[in-house]
Scaffold this motif. Structure first.
Motif, short mmCIF file in Angstrom:
data_model
loop_
_atom_site.label_atom_id
_atom_site.label_comp_id
_atom_site.label_asym_id
_atom_site.label_seq_id
_atom_site.Cartn_x
_atom_site.Cartn_y
_atom_site.Cartn_z
N ALA A 102 -15.52 7.45 9.02
CA ALA A 102 -14.95 7.88 7.74
C ALA A 102 -15.93 7.62 6.61
N VAL A 103 -16.65 6.49 6.69
CA VAL A 103 -17.65 6.17 5.67
C VAL A 103 -18.82 7.13 5.76
N LEU A 104 -19.22 7.44 6.99
CA LEU A 104 -20.31 8.40 7.20
C LEU A 104 -19.93 9.77 6.64
N GLN A 105 -18.69 10.16 6.80
CA GLN A 105 -18.25 11.46 6.31
C GLN A 105 -18.40 11.56 4.79
N THR A 106 -18.15 10.46 4.09
CA THR A 106 -18.32 10.45 2.63
C THR A 106 -19.75 10.77 2.25
N GLY A 107 -20.70 10.15 2.94
CA GLY A 107 -22.11 10.43 2.67
C GLY A 107 -22.49 11.85 3.02
N GLN A 108 -21.95 12.35 4.13
CA GLN A 108 -22.24 13.72 4.53
C GLN A 108 -21.69 14.72 3.52
N GLU A 109 -20.52 14.44 2.97
CA GLU A 109 -19.94 15.33 1.96
C GLU A 109 -20.78 15.33 0.69
N THR A 110 -21.35 14.17 0.35
CA THR A 110 -22.24 14.10 -0.81
C THR A 110 -23.46 14.99 -0.58
N CYS A 111 -24.03 14.92 0.61
CA CYS A 111 -25.17 15.77 0.95
C CYS A 111 -24.79 17.25 0.87
N GLN A 112 -23.64 17.58 1.39
CA GLN A 112 -23.20 18.98 1.38
C GLN A 112 -23.05 19.50 -0.05
N ARG A 113 -22.56 18.64 -0.92
CA ARG A 113 -22.39 19.06 -2.32
C ARG A 113 -23.75 19.29 -2.98
N VAL A 114 -24.70 18.39 -2.72
CA VAL A 114 -26.05 18.57 -3.27
C VAL A 114 -26.66 19.86 -2.74
N GLU A 115 -26.55 20.08 -1.44
CA GLU A 115 -27.15 21.25 -0.82
C GLU A 115 -26.55 22.55 -1.34
N ARG A 116 -25.21 22.59 -1.46
CA ARG A 116 -24.55 23.80 -1.95
C ARG A 116 -24.97 24.12 -3.38
N THR A 117 -25.00 23.09 -4.22
CA THR A 117 -25.35 23.30 -5.62
C THR A 117 -26.81 23.69 -5.76
N ALA A 118 -27.70 23.00 -5.05
CA ALA A 118 -29.14 23.27 -5.13
C ALA A 118 -29.47 24.68 -4.65
N TYR A 143 -31.11 8.95 3.66
CA TYR A 143 -30.87 8.78 5.09
C TYR A 143 -30.27 10.01 5.78
N LEU A 144 -29.46 10.78 5.06
CA LEU A 144 -28.69 11.84 5.73
C LEU A 144 -29.20 13.25 5.47
N CYS A 145 -29.82 13.48 4.32
CA CYS A 145 -30.34 14.82 4.03
C CYS A 145 -31.67 14.71 3.28
N PRO A 146 -32.70 14.16 3.92
CA PRO A 146 -33.98 13.92 3.26
C PRO A 146 -34.67 15.18 2.75
N ASP A 147 -34.22 16.35 3.21
CA ASP A 147 -34.81 17.58 2.70
C ASP A 147 -34.47 17.80 1.23
N GLN A 148 -33.50 17.04 0.71
CA GLN A 148 -33.12 17.15 -0.70
C GLN A 148 -33.82 16.11 -1.59
N LYS A 149 -34.83 15.45 -1.05
CA LYS A 149 -35.54 14.43 -1.83
C LYS A 149 -36.19 14.98 -3.11
#
Length: 229
Positions: A102-118, A143-149
């Motif tokens: 569940a904690v991991l999912q929170t981080g993944q959702e943050t990555c998804q939001r960054v990726e969608r907006t970017a 850690y989860l979406c380093p392509d967004q660095k």
């Protein structure tokens, strides 16, 4: 007995009429209505509070817990296994008796939001992080979406609307289309070194700020977030 009953009925009817009158007058009073919340700038990725269907969260879901956490050896999902980078993200972040997935999912959702907006607007993604609207992005991206660095790097060179201490000198742009965005740079004695914009901005104008060396405080209003130009 008949007279007493009639008198009691009359008193009850009068009381009911007064109650209805009081409710009607208070409902029609405009002064009692709650003031409307201001809308965010048109180009701001911030959500409009008037459109919210659920109350805002009072705690940062990405923040590391202050209490006891699961040891790294116990960071295992109910089924399958975590990847090495996922374990790095979860380390020190999962409260006791909490499902790590569940904690991991929170981080993944943050990555998804960054990726969608970017994907549509890189400035908007960086501004959402710099403004503080999108929390927990640093660890999620690391850690989860380093392509967004690159987005994170831009955000970390910016700062939110409001008051910022000792900003790096340079040229910055406001990520907003608000025509009421204003800013001022002051030294340690509170003396204004620069301010702007020079003329009232028009819709669609790009608002920039030249922050001179020696600026101790940079203050802006209605500008959402600042990114390096």
């Amino acid at each position: 007995m008949h007279l007493r009953s009639a008198a009691a009925t009359t008193a009850l009817l009068l009381a009911s009429a007064l109650t209805l009158t009081g409710c009607s007058s208070s409902g029609d009073t405009k002064a009692d209505a709650a003031p409307a919340k201001p809308k965010p700038p048109a180009a701001s990725p911030a959500p409009d509070p008037a459109d919210a269907t659920t109350p805002p969260a009072t705690a940062d879901p990405n923040a590391k817990p202050t209490g006891p956490v699961l040891p790294d050896a116990q960071l295992t999902p109910k089924t399958g296994s975590f990847k090495a980078n996922e374990k790095q993200y979860l380390s020190g972040r999962v409260p006791n008796k909490t499902d790590p997935a569940a904690v991991l999912q929170t981080g993944q959702e943050t990555c998804q939001r960054v990726e969608r907006t970017a994907k549509h607007d890189k400035d908007a993604a960086a501004a959402a992080i710099a403004s503080g609207e999108l929390t927990g992005a640093r660890d999620a991206i690391t850690y989860l979406c380093p392509d967004q660095k690159p987005i994170l790097a831009t955000a970390e060179r910016g700062f939110p609307d409001g008051s910022s201490k000792d900003p790096a000198s340079g040229i910055y742009r406001a990520v907003t289309q608000s025509t009421t965005c204003t800013w001022e740079a002051k030294d340690t004695d509170g003396i204004a070194l620069a301010w702007g914009p020079d003329a009232p901005p028009k819709p669609g104008d790009r608002i920039t700020a030249a922050i001179p060396a020696g600026t101790a405080t940079f203050t802006s209003t209605n500008c959402y977030a600042w990114l390096p130009a």
